[in-house]
Design a protein around this motif. Structure first.
Motif, PDB file in Angstrom:
ATOM      1  N   ASP A   1       0.797  -1.232   0.000  1.00  0.00           N
ATOM      2  CA  ASP A   1       0.000   0.000   0.000  1.00  0.00           C
ATOM      3  C   ASP A   1       0.830   1.283   0.000  1.00  0.00           C
ATOM      4  O   ASP A   1       0.306   2.354   0.247  1.00  0.00           O
ATOM      5  CB  ASP A   1      -1.014   0.003   1.155  1.00  0.00           C
ATOM      6  CG  ASP A   1      -2.229   0.879   0.862  1.00  0.00           C
ATOM      7  OD1 ASP A   1      -2.578   1.007  -0.327  1.00  0.00           O
ATOM      8  OD2 ASP A   1      -2.817   1.436   1.808  1.00  0.00           O
TER       9      ASP A   1
ATOM     10  N   HIS B   1      -1.329   0.675  -5.285  1.00  0.00           N
ATOM     11  CA  HIS B   1      -2.280   1.038  -6.345  1.00  0.00           C
ATOM     12  C   HIS B   1      -2.368   2.552  -6.494  1.00  0.00           C
ATOM     13  O   HIS B   1      -3.291   3.071  -7.086  1.00  0.00           O
ATOM     14  CB  HIS B   1      -3.670   0.467  -6.027  1.00  0.00           C
ATOM     15  CG  HIS B   1      -4.267   1.028  -4.765  1.00  0.00           C
ATOM     16  ND1 HIS B   1      -5.500   1.635  -4.750  1.00  0.00           N
ATOM     17  CD2 HIS B   1      -3.798   1.104  -3.500  1.00  0.00           C
ATOM     18  CE1 HIS B   1      -5.761   2.026  -3.500  1.00  0.00           C
ATOM     19  NE2 HIS B   1      -4.744   1.720  -2.733  1.00  0.00           N
ATOM     20  N   HIS B   2      -1.430   3.259  -5.885  1.00  0.00           N
ATOM     21  CA  HIS B   2      -1.439   4.713  -6.003  1.00  0.00           C
ATOM     22  C   HIS B   2      -0.795   5.120  -7.321  1.00  0.00           C
ATOM     23  O   HIS B   2      -0.170   4.306  -7.993  1.00  0.00           O
ATOM     24  CB  HIS B   2      -0.736   5.342  -4.808  1.00  0.00           C
ATOM     25  CG  HIS B   2      -1.444   5.050  -3.518  1.00  0.00           C
ATOM     26  ND1 HIS B   2      -1.193   3.914  -2.801  1.00  0.00           N
ATOM     27  CD2 HIS B   2      -2.427   5.704  -2.875  1.00  0.00           C
ATOM     28  CE1 HIS B   2      -1.983   3.890  -1.739  1.00  0.00           C
ATOM     29  NE2 HIS B   2      -2.743   4.968  -1.758  1.00  0.00           N
TER      30      HIS B   2
ATOM     31  N   SER C   1      -4.718  -2.219  -2.789  1.00  0.00           N
ATOM     32  CA  SER C   1      -3.588  -3.073  -2.433  1.00  0.00           C
ATOM     33  C   SER C   1      -4.049  -4.425  -1.911  1.00  0.00           C
ATOM     34  O   SER C   1      -3.418  -5.449  -2.170  1.00  0.00           O
ATOM     35  CB  SER C   1      -2.729  -2.376  -1.378  1.00  0.00           C
ATOM     36  OG  SER C   1      -2.229  -1.178  -1.904  1.00  0.00           O
TER      37      SER C   1
ATOM     38  N   ASP D   1     -10.771   1.437   1.399  1.00  0.00           N
ATOM     39  CA  ASP D   1     -10.356   2.493   0.476  1.00  0.00           C
ATOM     40  C   ASP D   1     -11.554   3.048  -0.309  1.00  0.00           C
ATOM     41  O   ASP D   1     -11.372   3.746  -1.305  1.00  0.00           O
ATOM     42  CB  ASP D   1      -9.292   1.976  -0.500  1.00  0.00           C
ATOM     43  CG  ASP D   1      -7.879   2.248   0.026  1.00  0.00           C
ATOM     44  OD1 ASP D   1      -7.752   2.622   1.205  1.00  0.00           O
ATOM     45  OD2 ASP D   1      -6.907   2.092  -0.737  1.00  0.00           O
TER      46      ASP D   1
HETATM   47 MN   LIG Z   1      -4.804   1.741  -0.392  1.00  0.00          MN
END
Ligand SMILES: [Mn+2]
Length: 487
Positions: free
Chosen positions: A96, A118-119, A145, A174
């Motif tokens: 993350d 996943h950013h 994530s 999220d």
């Molecule tokens: Mn996240």
């Protein structure tokens, strides 16, 4: 069940998407091959729900392969942490976060690290970088994530399919479930696999928070998403509201009833009444649409535990992380239902109190209006770990217009400023990308790789003396995003 894949084609065409999914899974498989035979690993994870769930999924999967695993949870990954972790002499697995640190990680560790994130992507390529954004898939919408960790765990061993429920908790944490048609794309596939593995159940229902663990009156009183006008924070009104609907608050044995204890007709009566109530109070259409949707039940949890519902479970984990007690949340994810579980329940109570106090403070003191955002400086009166959530909740309260993002400042322990920015999905549709705006602002201020996040929510750290320049430069960046779109 679930939304269609068509909604996910914003980034790539249908064929492009199939290709992207295929390439993403090929990379997952290649990493799983190597992860399965690791000697010693350290899972380094972000302290929020998606971090704790993705981290614990990886820990479980590796332990199953007899790999020695240690864990480190961090509020945020800073360059100094990266050098410090070198002392652990093990393969690092970041969950993350990490995507924006690839060049630094490479120079410190060569290839001995994995990233599950996943950013928005950063600079530099790495074969052991598992980020859907790298493949043109939307990491803000269709997988977080926890989902990436789930698919990786499943590639390590099919036995890990039972971890799909934890993956779904991470996605809910999220807020990837916040559309009326529920989790989409790769998340949706994970839901289906959880159903097949008998660890999850899915249905469409009222999505107010606390359907399993909160007595009805509290269920309404503490509703913050959405705020129920005249009901949220007003218990007497909530009791009257329920009495008018002829819904008994207790069963024959005197036990307080939760939403899930109602029969089908009572549920229908209550959800219709809430929708009418919101409609009468001019709640925007998009909020109403989010009120009914998919809810996810973890079938192996105790029927009256908050962990039974994916959304409630995610709040429990966020409460742990944000109180600096991520270890408690980690143990809950790994399966503890005794001491750590009891402590997690205590933190959940405290978390609710802090949120209520934070909202109260922002509402009484009011926000300052800039051309392209609303601003609030909470100094150290609101914990830096919850100021972003409080800002997001303000939109619901009706106290702030939804025409601009909200930026809030709080203080880190060292006195530096924590910036938290929040937008609405409508603003994102109109071109707002807070992650990009923050990043560009940080770069312009001469800061390296400290800012980032999602289009709808992002944060960074600032030195106090940088604040004035930040505020005007950020104003300009968001203004540009809005004007490019409207041209
Ligand atoms: Mn996240």
């Amino acid at each position: 069940m679930g939304g269609s894949v068509q909604e996910l084609n914003a980034l790539v065409s249908k064929e492009g998407r199939d290709e992207a999914v295929k390439a993403f899974f090929e990379r997952i498989d290649a990493c799983a091959e190597k992860l399965r035979i690791l000697d010693k690993a350290v899972v380094v994870t972000h302290h929020d729900c998606d971090g704790l769930t993705s981290g614990s999924i990886m820990v479980k999967a590796l332990q199953r392969e007899q790999i020695e695993v240690n864990t480190v949870t961090l509020k945020q990954l800073y360059t100094e942490d990266i050098s410090r972790l070198k002392n652990m002499h093990a393969t690092l697995i970041f969950t993350d976060f990490g995507s924006s640190y690839i060049p630094t990680l490479k120079s410190e560790y060569g290839n001995e690290f994995y990233i599950i994130d996943h950013h928005q992507r950063g600079n530099g390529a790495h074969d052991q970088h598992l980020n859907p954004m790298e493949f043109g898939l939307d990491g803000g919408v269709e997988i977080s994530s926890a989902g990436i960790a789930y698919y990786t765990a499943k590639a390590i061993s099919r036995k890990n399919k039972e971890l799909a429920s934890i993956g779904v908790v991470g996605a809910c944490g999220d807020m990837q479930d916040s559309r009326s048609n529920g989790l989409l794309g790769l998340n949706q596939q994970m839901v289906q696999e959880g159903v097949d593995a008998d660890v999850l159940r899915v249905k469409t229902d009222l999505r107010l928070y606390g359907r399993i663990s909160r007595p009805l009156a509290q269920y309404l009183t503490f509703s913050t998403s959405p705020i129920l006008p005249n009901l949220t924070a007003n218990k007497d009104n909530c009791i009257k509201f329920l009495e008018n609907l002829d819904i008994p608050l207790q069963d024959e044995s005197g036990k307080w009833r939760a939403y899930e204890d109602l029969n089908a007709s009572e549920k229908k009566t209550l959800s219709t009444a809430i929708l009418m109530h919101l409609h009468e109070h001019n709640t925007p259409e998009w909020k109403l649409n989010e009120l009914i949707g998919e809810v996810y039940t973890l079938t192996r949890e105790n029927p009256y535990s908050p962990l039974r519902d994916a959304k409630e479970y995610s709040t429990v984990l966020n409460a742990c992380g944000r109180n600096g007690q991520s270890t408690i949340g980690f143990h809950v994810c790994l399966g503890d239902r005794e001491d750590y579980y009891a402590r997690a329940m205590g933190l959940l109570q405290e978390h609710r109190r802090n949120l209520a106090e934070g909202i109260q403070l922002m509402q009484t003191e009011g926000l300052r209006e800039y051309e392209n955002y609303y601003f609030f400086d909470a100094e150290n009166k609101i914990k830096d770990s919850i100021v972003g959530i409080v800002a997001g909740m303000l939109y619901g309260s009706g106290g702030v217009k939804t025409d601009k993002p909200i930026v809030a400042f709080s203080r880190h322990e060292d006195g530096s400023i924590k910036v938290s920015a929040r937008a609405t999905s409508e603003l994102v549709r109109n071109g707002v990308n807070l992650g990009a705006a923050l990043k560009e602002t940080c770069v312009a201020l001469g800061k390296t790789a400290e800012g980032g996040g999602h289009r709808i929510a992002a944060g960074c750290r600032l030195e106090v003396e940088q604040a004035p320049a930040f505020l005007s430069m950020f104003d300009q960046k968001v203004g540009e995003q809005l004007s490019i779109r409207s041209r």
